[in-house]
Scaffold this motif. Structure first.
Motif, PDB file in Angstrom:
ATOM      1  N   GLY A 179      87.300  60.642  22.770  1.00 29.77           N
ATOM      2  CA  GLY A 179      85.978  60.473  22.190  1.00 29.77           C
ATOM      3  C   GLY A 179      85.268  61.772  21.889  1.00 29.77           C
TER       4      GLY A 179
ATOM      5  N   TRP B 139      88.344  63.424  15.635  1.00 27.11           N
ATOM      6  CA  TRP B 139      87.968  62.709  16.856  1.00 27.11           C
ATOM      7  C   TRP B 139      89.188  62.557  17.741  1.00 27.11           C
ATOM      8  CZ3 TRP B 139      82.936  61.819  17.808  1.00 27.11           C
ATOM      9  CH2 TRP B 139      82.054  61.834  16.719  1.00 27.11           C
TER      10      TRP B 139
ATOM     11  N   GLY C 151      81.975  60.148  20.596  1.00 23.39           N
ATOM     12  CA  GLY C 151      82.717  59.030  20.038  1.00 23.39           C
ATOM     13  C   GLY C 151      83.175  58.060  21.111  1.00 23.39           C
ATOM     14  N   GLU C 152      83.899  57.052  20.666  1.00 22.33           N
ATOM     15  CA  GLU C 152      84.395  56.014  21.568  1.00 22.33           C
ATOM     16  C   GLU C 152      85.811  56.350  22.026  1.00 22.33           C
ATOM     17  OE1 GLU C 152      85.499  51.236  21.474  1.00 22.33           O
ATOM     18  OE2 GLU C 152      84.555  52.203  19.748  1.00 22.33           O
TER      19      GLU C 152
END
Length: 315
Positions: free
Chosen positions: A157, A153, A83-84
């Motif tokens: 990330g 999440w 993820g970011e």
């Protein structure tokens, strides 16, 4: 997946027939055995591993003729998060962690999606709760509560496995809410039982410590924060309320701001901030029947609860 290989030196090969592949997350002290393998005729062995964050690996050979072991030098394998990562506003204070408050030890996600599991309270979980978040004078008992596990999440990330205890009547809704948040990739700092933060001297677990650690939690048989002297039970005492990302979404009470004023300015850019009534994350809760405390006169931005009617505040 990565393939790792080690060759044992000729000096030891006559006494060695097995090797333990061990790993640890970089920065931690404890090694764990990933797999035990038998060496081939050339003193070699290999294993396929799934690295987690920045992971160190080493080979510890087993000697059949002595008790001692020999470890190879460790080496690191890094994986990028799926993820970011959250970008924090410059100069804005962040929680300070230590011991059990530190989110670095969060368990790794299970499976490829949110993977929610709702169960009755397991004995090991109940043992953690009794005398902390649960007491004999609580308005609900063990049979009225459920243990929910779900992937989420993290701010970095990476995907983690969270846990929360809620009332049985809303357990399915809560599993669906956190599944929606997972699909939205809404980030959560940490999601562990409030019992891990110790006991409040008056009643229940220490919600102030949990808020300061930016924890997400549900059931806690305690008084309303700021109204302890009045003995007013919180909706959390029934397991019908959830606090999420408390640091980024503070409680603006008449008695003060909890846990911190860092994000009292709701215009600060942060993906964990509930940025208004049209926020997709807020909608995920309210579409499943939990009302947002951000609607109240005393703004409680991190709080969601089951309510038959509207009210002005008090978490």
């Amino acid at each position: 997946m990565s393939t790792l290989q080690v060759a044992v030196s000729a000096l030891h090969s006559i006494a060695v027939n097995k090797v333990d592949w061990q790993s640890r997350e970089t920065g931690t002290s404890q090694w764990r055995t990933v797999e035990t393998l038998r060496l081939d005729a050339l003193g070699r062995a290999s294993v396929r591993v799934s690295p987690w964050k920045e992971t160190e690996y080493r080979a510890v050979v087993r000697k059949t003729r002595t008790v001692s072991t020999v470890a190879s030098g460790s080496f690191s394998v890094s994986t990028l998060p799926a993820g970011e990562p959250v970008v924090h506003p410059r100069g804005v204070p962040e929680p300070r962690f230590g011991g059990l408050l530190d989110p670095s030890g969060r368990p790794r996600a299970v499976g490829s999606d949110a993977g929610p599991v709702v169960s009755r309270i397991p004995d090991a979980v109940w043992d953690r709760m009794v005398g902390v978040s649960f007491g004999e004078d609580c308005p609900v008992g063990r049979e009225s509560l459920r243990y929910v596990q779900v992937n989420y999440w993290g701010f970095d990330g990476y995907r983690y496995r969270g846990e929360i205890v809620v009332h049985a009547s809303i357990a399915k809704q809560v599993a669906e809410i956190f599944s929606d948040l997972y699909r939205l990739r809404y980030p959560i700092r940490q999601m562990r039982l409030v019992d891990d933060f110790g006991k409040n001297p008056l009643k229940g677990a220490d919600d102030y410590a949990a808020m300061s650690a930016d924890n997400t939690s549900g059931f806690n048989c305690r008084y309303v924060d700021g109204k302890e002297s009045q003995g007013v039970l919180s909706p959390h005492a029934w397991g019908k309320a959830i606090d999420i990302n408390t640091w980024e979404n503070p409680f603006q009470a008449r008695t003060g701001v909890f846990p911190h004023t860092a994000y009292l300015d709701r215009g600060r850019p942060h993906r964990a901030v509930f940025d208004g009534l049209e926020s997709p994350a807020v909608h995920a809760f309210e579409s499943h029947g939990l009302q947002w405390g951000g609607r109240w006169d005393e703004k409680d931005y991190h709080h969601f609860e089951v309510l038959p009617t509207t009210r002005s505040g008090g978490k």
